[in-house]
Write an enzyme that holds these catalytic residues in place. Structure first.
Site, PDB file in Angstrom:
ATOM      1  N   ARG A  11     -28.354  22.105 -17.795  1.00 21.68           N
ATOM      2  CA  ARG A  11     -28.487  20.650 -17.635  1.00 21.68           C
ATOM      3  C   ARG A  11     -29.072  20.285 -16.278  1.00 21.68           C
ATOM      4  O   ARG A  11     -29.706  19.250 -16.128  1.00 21.68           O
ATOM      5  CB  ARG A  11     -27.118  19.977 -17.766  1.00 21.68           C
ATOM      6  CG  ARG A  11     -26.591  19.878 -19.156  1.00 21.68           C
ATOM      7  CD  ARG A  11     -25.300  19.077 -19.177  1.00 21.68           C
ATOM      8  NE  ARG A  11     -25.500  17.676 -18.839  1.00 21.68           N
ATOM      9  CZ  ARG A  11     -24.530  16.766 -18.829  1.00 21.68           C
ATOM     10  NH1 ARG A  11     -23.302  17.129 -19.134  1.00 21.68           N
ATOM     11  NH2 ARG A  11     -24.779  15.520 -18.505  1.00 21.68           N
ATOM     12  N   HIS A  81     -31.597  53.380 -13.284  1.00 19.92           N
ATOM     13  CA  HIS A  81     -32.092  52.869 -11.998  1.00 19.92           C
ATOM     14  C   HIS A  81     -33.163  51.822 -12.286  1.00 19.92           C
ATOM     15  O   HIS A  81     -34.092  52.078 -13.062  1.00 19.92           O
ATOM     16  CB  HIS A  81     -32.683  54.010 -11.168  1.00 19.92           C
ATOM     17  CG  HIS A  81     -32.973  53.654  -9.744  1.00 19.92           C
ATOM     18  ND1 HIS A  81     -34.069  52.895  -9.384  1.00 19.92           N
ATOM     19  CD2 HIS A  81     -32.327  53.955  -8.593  1.00 19.92           C
ATOM     20  CE1 HIS A  81     -34.084  52.740  -8.067  1.00 19.92           C
ATOM     21  NE2 HIS A  81     -33.024  53.376  -7.558  1.00 19.92           N
ATOM     22  N   ASP A  82     -33.036  50.661 -11.652  1.00 22.41           N
ATOM     23  CA  ASP A  82     -33.918  49.552 -12.007  1.00 22.41           C
ATOM     24  C   ASP A  82     -35.377  49.782 -11.611  1.00 22.41           C
ATOM     25  O   ASP A  82     -36.297  49.641 -12.430  1.00 22.41           O
ATOM     26  CB  ASP A  82     -33.399  48.232 -11.410  1.00 22.41           C
ATOM     27  CG  ASP A  82     -33.075  48.317  -9.924  1.00 22.41           C
ATOM     28  OD1 ASP A  82     -33.235  49.404  -9.316  1.00 22.41           O
ATOM     29  OD2 ASP A  82     -32.645  47.293  -9.358  1.00 22.41           O
ATOM     30  N   SER A 108     -37.086  51.611  -3.070  1.00 22.13           N
ATOM     31  CA  SER A 108     -36.778  50.547  -4.036  1.00 22.13           C
ATOM     32  C   SER A 108     -36.804  49.152  -3.420  1.00 22.13           C
ATOM     33  O   SER A 108     -37.325  48.205  -4.009  1.00 22.13           O
ATOM     34  CB  SER A 108     -35.400  50.801  -4.659  1.00 22.13           C
ATOM     35  OG  SER A 108     -35.381  52.006  -5.370  1.00 22.13           O
ATOM     36  N   HIS A 156     -13.694   4.683   7.061  1.00 20.55           N
ATOM     37  CA  HIS A 156     -12.431   5.103   6.458  1.00 20.55           C
ATOM     38  C   HIS A 156     -12.136   4.334   5.182  1.00 20.55           C
ATOM     39  O   HIS A 156     -10.969   4.077   4.837  1.00 20.55           O
ATOM     40  CB  HIS A 156     -11.265   4.925   7.457  1.00 20.55           C
ATOM     41  CG  HIS A 156     -11.466   5.661   8.746  1.00 20.55           C
ATOM     42  ND1 HIS A 156     -12.255   5.164   9.769  1.00 20.55           N
ATOM     43  CD2 HIS A 156     -10.992   6.863   9.174  1.00 20.55           C
ATOM     44  CE1 HIS A 156     -12.253   6.015  10.777  1.00 20.55           C
ATOM     45  NE2 HIS A 156     -11.495   7.059  10.450  1.00 20.55           N
ATOM     46  N   SER A 285     -19.335   6.147 -22.902  1.00 23.30           N
ATOM     47  CA  SER A 285     -18.134   6.897 -23.256  1.00 23.30           C
ATOM     48  C   SER A 285     -18.170   7.161 -24.751  1.00 23.30           C
ATOM     49  O   SER A 285     -18.789   6.414 -25.514  1.00 23.30           O
ATOM     50  CB  SER A 285     -16.876   6.098 -22.898  1.00 23.30           C
ATOM     51  OG  SER A 285     -15.733   6.673 -23.485  1.00 23.30           O
ATOM     52  N   SER A 286     -17.479   8.230 -25.157  1.00 26.00           N
ATOM     53  CA  SER A 286     -17.414   8.517 -26.593  1.00 26.00           C
ATOM     54  C   SER A 286     -16.439   7.608 -27.310  1.00 26.00           C
ATOM     55  O   SER A 286     -16.456   7.515 -28.541  1.00 26.00           O
ATOM     56  CB  SER A 286     -17.012   9.982 -26.816  1.00 26.00           C
ATOM     57  OG  SER A 286     -15.696  10.198 -26.319  1.00 26.00           O
ATOM     58  N   LYS A 291     -17.558   1.033 -20.938  1.00 31.01           N
ATOM     59  CA  LYS A 291     -17.861   1.841 -19.752  1.00 31.01           C
ATOM     60  C   LYS A 291     -19.362   2.050 -19.569  1.00 31.01           C
ATOM     61  O   LYS A 291     -20.121   2.109 -20.528  1.00 31.01           O
ATOM     62  CB  LYS A 291     -17.184   3.224 -19.846  1.00 31.01           C
ATOM     63  CG  LYS A 291     -15.671   3.174 -19.664  1.00 31.01           C
ATOM     64  CD  LYS A 291     -15.115   4.590 -19.643  1.00 31.01           C
ATOM     65  CE  LYS A 291     -15.581   5.321 -18.384  1.00 31.01           C
ATOM     66  NZ  LYS A 291     -15.162   6.731 -18.405  1.00 31.01           N
ATOM     67  N   ARG A 292     -19.740   2.180 -18.290  1.00 32.63           N
ATOM     68  CA  ARG A 292     -21.117   2.575 -17.935  1.00 32.63           C
ATOM     69  C   ARG A 292     -21.017   3.719 -16.919  1.00 32.63           C
ATOM     70  O   ARG A 292     -20.989   3.474 -15.719  1.00 32.63           O
ATOM     71  CB  ARG A 292     -21.899   1.398 -17.370  1.00 32.63           C
ATOM     72  CG  ARG A 292     -22.175   0.305 -18.396  1.00 32.63           C
ATOM     73  CD  ARG A 292     -23.260  -0.644 -17.932  1.00 32.63           C
ATOM     74  NE  ARG A 292     -23.626  -1.572 -18.983  1.00 32.63           N
ATOM     75  CZ  ARG A 292     -24.698  -2.374 -18.938  1.00 32.63           C
ATOM     76  NH1 ARG A 292     -25.462  -2.370 -17.854  1.00 32.63           N
ATOM     77  NH2 ARG A 292     -24.970  -3.178 -19.934  1.00 32.63           N
TER      78      ARG A 292
END
Length: 297
Positions: A11, A81-82, A108, A156, A285-286, A291-292
Site C-alpha cells: 500500500r 552461495h549466491d 563476492s 504543549h 468507515s465500514s 466519519k471522514r
C-alpha cells in the site's frame, strides 16, 4: 513473469522503486559491476581483443537480466552461495573464450556492496529526491497562499500566540529542504569496492594490473559506474556512507511524519481546523457513515 515485489506493505510503496528494488531486479547492478570489470580487463589488455569482441550487446543485456529468482534456484540446488550461483548463470551466457574471466579478480562483496551503492544512489536521484521536490513545491505554494490565514498557535497542546497557516507550512517545508540537502550530500558520498578478497588487492597484484602512477583497476571499474572507492575496505565496504544516507532518509520521513501527525490532530472532531477532500463514493468507515478518516495524511 518477473517478481517485482518490494519489501514491506505494498500500500505504501512507490511503483517507481520497482525498477531498482523489485525482487527480480536486485542482481541487475551486480551484472553492471561484473561487466565493468570485464570491460577494464579488456582495456588493459588482460582479455585478448579478439575474444572480447564476442561480448555482444545482446549477451550484455542477457547478463543484466539474470533474475534473483534464478540465482536463488541455482544457489539452493547447486552452489549454496549466491554470487557463485550468479557467476554460473553468467558463464552459461558468455561465449567460451570469456567464461574464465567472469568474476576475475573480484570477491563476492565487490559486486554486492557496489551494486547496493548503485541502487541507493539511483533511488535517491530518480525517485526520492524528485518526489521530495514535488512536495516542497506544493508546500511552498501553500505557504504563500495561506501566509495571512490566522491559525491558533499551540505549545504543549495548549493555545498560545496566534500564527498563520502559511507559517505552519513553512516550518515543515524548511525541515524537508534541510533534510534533502543532507541526503544529497550523503547520496553523493556512497562508495563501492573492487579490492578483492579481504580488501587486499592480492588478485590484482598477482595479475600485474596494479601499477604505480596509473588509475587503479578499482578506480577504473567504479568510474564506469559513477562511483568512487572508499579510502579503505575489508571484505566489505565500510558501512558508514550508506548508514549516513539511510539515516538522512529516516530524518526526512520524520519531517513528513510531523506534518501527518499535526494534520490528523487538527482533523479531530473537537478541533476541526483541517479537513481532507472527500471524493464521491468515498467512505470514512465500514459502519459509521458520519466519519471522514484522514486516509491521505
Amino acid at each position: 513473469m518477473a517478481n517485482l515485489q518490494l519489501p514491506g506493505n505494498p500500500r505504501y510503496q512507490p511503483a517507481d522503486l520497482r525498477e531498482i528494488f523489485g525482487y527480480d531486479n536486485l542482481y541487475r547492478p551486480v551484472g553492471e559491476v561484473e561487466l565493468a570489470a570485464l570491460d577494464v580487463l579488456a582495456e588493459i589488455g588482460v582479455i585478448p581483443a579478439e575474444d572480447f569482441v564476442r561480448l555482444t550487446p545482446e549477451i550484455r543485456e542477457a547478463i543484466l537480466a539474470i533474475s534473483t529468482t534464478d540465482v536463488d534456484r541455482v544457489e539452493r540446488e547447486v552452489t549454496g552461495h549466491d554470487i557463485r550461483a550468479w557467476v554460473r548463470l553468467a558463464q552459461d551466457l558468455l561465449p567460451p573464450e570469456l567464461r574464465r574471466w567472469a568474476h576475475i579478480p573480484l570477491t563476492s562483496y565487490d559486486p554486492l556492496d557496489t551494486a547496493r551503492a548503485l541502487q541507493f544512489s539511483r533511488a535517491h536521484a530518480q525517485v526520492v529526491r524528485p518526489k521530495a521536490a514535488q512536495v516542497a513545491l506544493i508546500l511552498a505554494d501553500l505557504t504563500e497562499r495561506f501566509s495571512e490565514q490566522i491559525q491558533v498557535g499551540r505549545t504543549h497542546g495548549q493555545h498560545a500566540l496566534p500564527v498563520t497557516v502559511g507559517f505552519w507550512f513553512a516550518t515543515v517545508l524548511n525541515r524537508i529542504m534541510e533534510n534533502v540537502r543532507i541526503m544529497d550530500l550523503h547520496a553523493s558520498s556512497l562508495t563501492g569496492k573492487v579490492s578483492g578478497a579481504v580488501g587486499a588487492y592480492n588478485a590484482q597484484m598477482a595479475l600485474g594490473i596494479t601499477r604505480e602512477g596509473e588509475a587503479s583497476f578499482e578506480e577504473r571499474v567504479l568510474g564506469k559506474l559513477g562511483l568512487v572507492p572508499g579510502r579503505i575496505s575489508t571484505q566489505i565496504v565500510q558501512p558508514e556512507p550508506l548508514v549516513h544516507y539511510l539515516f538522512s532518509c529516516v530524518t526526512l520521513s520524520a519531517a513528513f511524519g510531523q506534518f501527518g501527525r499535526d494534520a490528523r490532530h487538527l482533523m479531530r472532531t473537537e478541533i476541526a481546523e483541517v479537513r481532507e477532500q472527500f471524493q464521491e463514493g468515498q467512505v470514512g468507515s465500514s459502519t459509521m457513515a458520519h466519519k471522514r478518516n484522514p486516509i491521505n495524511f
